[in-house]
Design a protein around this motif. Structure first.
Motif, mmCIF file in Angstrom:
data_model
loop_
_atom_site.group_PDB
_atom_site.id
_atom_site.type_symbol
_atom_site.label_atom_id
_atom_site.label_comp_id
_atom_site.label_asym_id
_atom_site.label_seq_id
_atom_site.Cartn_x
_atom_site.Cartn_y
_atom_site.Cartn_z
ATOM 1 N N SER A 25 43.424 -71.976 66.922
ATOM 2 C CA SER A 25 43.673 -70.481 66.934
ATOM 3 C C SER A 25 42.388 -69.841 66.315
ATOM 4 N N SER A 26 42.314 -68.365 66.438
ATOM 5 C CA SER A 26 41.121 -67.632 65.894
ATOM 6 C C SER A 26 41.680 -67.157 64.514
ATOM 7 N N SER A 27 42.763 -67.428 64.265
ATOM 8 C CA SER A 27 43.472 -66.784 63.077
ATOM 9 C C SER A 27 43.632 -67.608 61.920
ATOM 10 N N VAL A 28 43.680 -67.203 60.775
ATOM 11 C CA VAL A 28 43.784 -68.087 59.732
ATOM 12 C C VAL A 28 45.336 -67.879 59.395
ATOM 13 N N PHE A 29 45.768 -69.284 59.035
ATOM 14 C CA PHE A 29 47.160 -69.649 58.616
ATOM 15 C C PHE A 29 47.308 -70.057 57.339
ATOM 16 N N SER A 30 48.319 -69.627 56.483
ATOM 17 C CA SER A 30 48.635 -70.147 55.127
ATOM 18 C C SER A 30 49.154 -71.297 55.140
ATOM 19 N N SER A 31 49.822 -71.877 56.320
ATOM 20 C CA SER A 31 50.303 -73.109 56.491
ATOM 21 C C SER A 31 50.743 -73.568 57.752
ATOM 22 N N LEU A 32 50.589 -74.823 58.143
ATOM 23 C CA LEU A 32 50.988 -75.143 59.712
ATOM 24 C C LEU A 32 51.919 -76.417 59.643
ATOM 25 N N GLN A 33 52.574 -76.248 60.486
ATOM 26 C CA GLN A 33 53.853 -77.313 60.666
ATOM 27 C C GLN A 33 53.617 -77.864 61.924
ATOM 28 N N TRP A 34 54.014 -79.015 62.095
ATOM 29 C CA TRP A 34 54.047 -79.998 63.391
ATOM 30 C C TRP A 34 55.475 -80.515 63.401
ATOM 31 N N TYR A 35 55.967 -80.371 64.448
ATOM 32 C CA TYR A 35 57.426 -80.730 64.777
ATOM 33 C C TYR A 35 57.279 -81.639 66.223
ATOM 34 N N ARG A 36 58.314 -82.648 66.222
ATOM 35 C CA ARG A 36 58.491 -83.507 67.488
ATOM 36 C C ARG A 36 59.717 -83.083 68.042
ATOM 37 N N GLN A 37 59.944 -82.914 69.254
ATOM 38 C CA GLN A 37 61.089 -82.613 70.010
ATOM 39 C C GLN A 37 61.307 -83.650 71.135
ATOM 40 N N GLU A 38 62.471 -84.315 71.140
ATOM 41 C CA GLU A 38 62.885 -85.220 72.247
ATOM 42 C C GLU A 38 63.763 -84.396 73.325
#
Lengths: 114, 116
Positions: A25-38
């Motif tokens: 992203s070109s934006s700053v994030f305070s946190s980032l999450q990763w998810y997995r979807q089946e």
């Protein structure tokens, strides 16, 4: 408009190979999450990264948050068929870290062939 | 796994009919969300709730309404279904809302809605 771009969009590999997927992203994030979807299920949280440069490991999965908190990567070592799924990243915009403001990527669809 | 049940799991309906989807949680979480997931668009927030009878709009709320009369139930209603509302709908819950780090989303298994 804040965007999270994930790459590659699709990935098909053989069991035992290594791979890396990216969330940019070109934006700053305070946190980032990763998810997995089946298939046929909802996304399941894998990890949340908060600090720039942070590295978190979950068995064969290694997650890294960029120093500037604009990007993240997910590296899978020795992929297994059980790793097959859609990997989604979701970023909490800076100064708006609540869930209703999450920005979602479109996902990387991973297929690990036996 | 978080106790979230969505019903029905699949539904086919005709254009112009009202449709209600239900989300039921057993976690006593305060915050509940409705998302839709479409190819090329990813997950988009429709509405969310921050308590009983407290709801607010998300980014794609037109044509949808919600109600939350009890902590455990969050209903999504399509007032007059259109083909553009064909999608997979996900309910999610979180314990807190102030920090996504401390309180990630837990999703149900979705409702696949087809509007013919």
């Amino acid at each position: 408009t804040q965007l999270l771009e994930q790459s590659p969009q699709f990935l098909s590999i053989q069991e035992g190979e290594n791979l890396t997927v990216y969330c940019n992203s070109s934006s700053v994030f305070s946190s980032l999450q990763w998810y997995r979807q089946e298939p046929g299920e909802g996304p399941v949280l894998l990890v949340t990264v908060v600090t720039g440069g942070e590295v978190k490991k979950l068995k064969r999965l290694t997650f890294q948050f960029g120093d500037a908190r604009k990007d993240s990567s997910l590296h899978i070592t020795a992929a297994q068929p059980g790793d097959t799924g859609l990997y989604l990243c979701a970023g909490a915009p800076r100064n708006a870290g609540n869930n209703r403001k999450l920005i979602w990527g479109l996902g990387t669809s991973l297929a690990v062939n036996p | 796994d978080a106790g979230i049940t969505q019903s029905p799991r699949h539904k086919v309906t005709e254009t112009g009919t009202p449709v209600t989807l239900r989300c039921h949680q057993t976690e006593n979480h305060r915050y509940m969300y409705w998302y839709r997931q479409d190819p090329g668009h990813g997950l988009r927030l429709i509405h969310y709730s921050y308590g009983v009878k407290d709801t607010d709009k998300g980014e794609v709320s037109d044509g949808y309404s919600v109600s939350r009369s009890k902590t455990e139930d969050f209903l999504l209603t399509l007032e007059s279904a259109t083909s553009s509302q064909t999608s997979v709908y996900f309910c999610a819950i979180s314990q807190e809302e102030g920090s996504s780090y401390n309180s990630p989303l837990h999703f149900g298994n979705g409702t696949r809605l087809t509007v013919t």
